[in-house]
Design an enzyme around this catalytic site. Structure first.
Site, PDB file in Angstrom:
ATOM      1  N   ASP A 272      18.345 -48.287   6.650  1.00 26.50           N
ATOM      2  CA  ASP A 272      17.104 -48.900   6.176  1.00 26.50           C
ATOM      3  C   ASP A 272      15.921 -47.945   6.381  1.00 26.50           C
ATOM      4  O   ASP A 272      15.975 -47.037   7.211  1.00 26.50           O
ATOM      5  CB  ASP A 272      16.829 -50.193   6.953  1.00 26.50           C
ATOM      6  CG  ASP A 272      17.883 -51.262   6.685  1.00 26.50           C
ATOM      7  OD1 ASP A 272      18.556 -51.185   5.645  1.00 26.50           O
ATOM      8  OD2 ASP A 272      18.010 -52.164   7.527  1.00 26.50           O
TER       9      ASP A 272
HETATM   10  N1  URA Z   1      22.313 -52.388   9.843  1.00 30.69           N
HETATM   11  C1  URA Z   1      21.041 -52.689   9.482  1.00 30.69           C
HETATM   12  O1  URA Z   1      20.627 -53.835   9.546  1.00 30.69           O
HETATM   13  N2  URA Z   1      20.263 -51.676   9.042  1.00 30.69           N
HETATM   14  C2  URA Z   1      20.658 -50.374   8.997  1.00 30.69           C
HETATM   15  O2  URA Z   1      19.884 -49.497   8.614  1.00 30.69           O
HETATM   16  C3  URA Z   1      21.976 -50.077   9.384  1.00 30.69           C
HETATM   17  C4  URA Z   1      22.785 -51.103   9.807  1.00 30.69           C
END
Ligand code: URA
Length: 232
Positions: free
Chosen positions: A101
């Site tokens: 993310d």
């Molecule tokens: N899980 C999440 O919620 N976000 C990420 O970036 C990676 C794994």
């Protein structure tokens, strides 16, 4: 690899023309002209032909310490892509191995080897990924147990696979998952009534984020790291 071989492979010139270009001083290695066709170059060195950087031939494997604020996709979002942190000559054909993310930091792998990438990301291979998770609220032992056993995510009837959970502090855990569902860590913590305020990936399989890499820095994977992702 020999310099003439590198130049020929990377530029499409014949070996003979690559040797000629080297002989006339058109080739530099890490900024210094090099006229020795037989000299050895490493994939990490920058080789230029007539001032233009050449992409090293063959597969490339990199790890990046992803900072906050760069995206894992290659679209034209308002935020820069993680690929923009990699020098142009290493970028051709390079793809991100999975996603993080915008606000997640840490280990991101990049390669131009599609089969290797598939081996890391394929759900069938259950390649473990480890995250350091900082939480809004203190986590209860019952919530830790729920995460270990599997939880039901919103809009997803299939419970999560058993996860490894280590408590690091009242609001901090290390979580190792063998799945990669959309926003999985955040959704798992929401399922046990908490909220993620910091998420950092430290490991993928046997590949550990190099502590020497500051946010935004990258390095090539070692042969052992590449080989640690099992074949077929
Ligand atoms: N899980 C999440 O919620 N976000 C990420 O970036 C990676 C794994």
């Amino acid at each position: 690899m020999r310099l003439d071989h590198f130049v020929a492979k990377a530029s499409g010139l014949s070996r003979k023309d690559a040797k000629r270009a080297i002989g006339r001083g058109a080739v530099s290695v890490d900024g210094s002209p090099c006229r020795q066709a037989a000299s050895q170059v490493a994939p990490t060195q920058t080789v230029c032909l007539d001032g233009q950087p050449l992409s090293p031939p063959g597969p490339r494997y990199l790890m990046l310490n992803k900072p906050v604020g760069v995206v894992s996709s290659t679209g034209d979002e308002p935020h820069p892509s993680a690929l923009s942190l990699i020098p142009a000559e290493l970028r051709p054909d390079l793809r991100l191995v999975g996603r993080l993310d915008l606000d997640t930091t840490g280990l991101l792998l990049l390669t131009n080897d599609g089969q290797w990438s598939h081996r890391v990301t394929s759900p069938r291979r259950r390649c473990p990924k480890t995250y350091r998770v900082t939480l809004a609220d203190a986590i209860a032992p019952t919530a830790l147990e729920q995460l270990r056993q599997g939880v039901e995510l919103r809009n997803d009837p299939q419970p999560t696979a058993p996860a490894e959970v280590i408590q690091l502090g009242p609001r901090s855990i290390e979580l190792t998952l063998v799945e990669g569902r959309y926003h999985q860590v955040k959704r798992m913590l929401a399922a046990v009534g908490n909220r993620v305020v910091g998420l950092h990936r430290t490991r993928i399989g046997d590949i550990q984020l190099d502590p020497a890499l500051a946010p935004g820095e990258f390095r090539p994977l070692t042969e052992a790291e590449v080989g640690s992702v099992g074949g077929t």
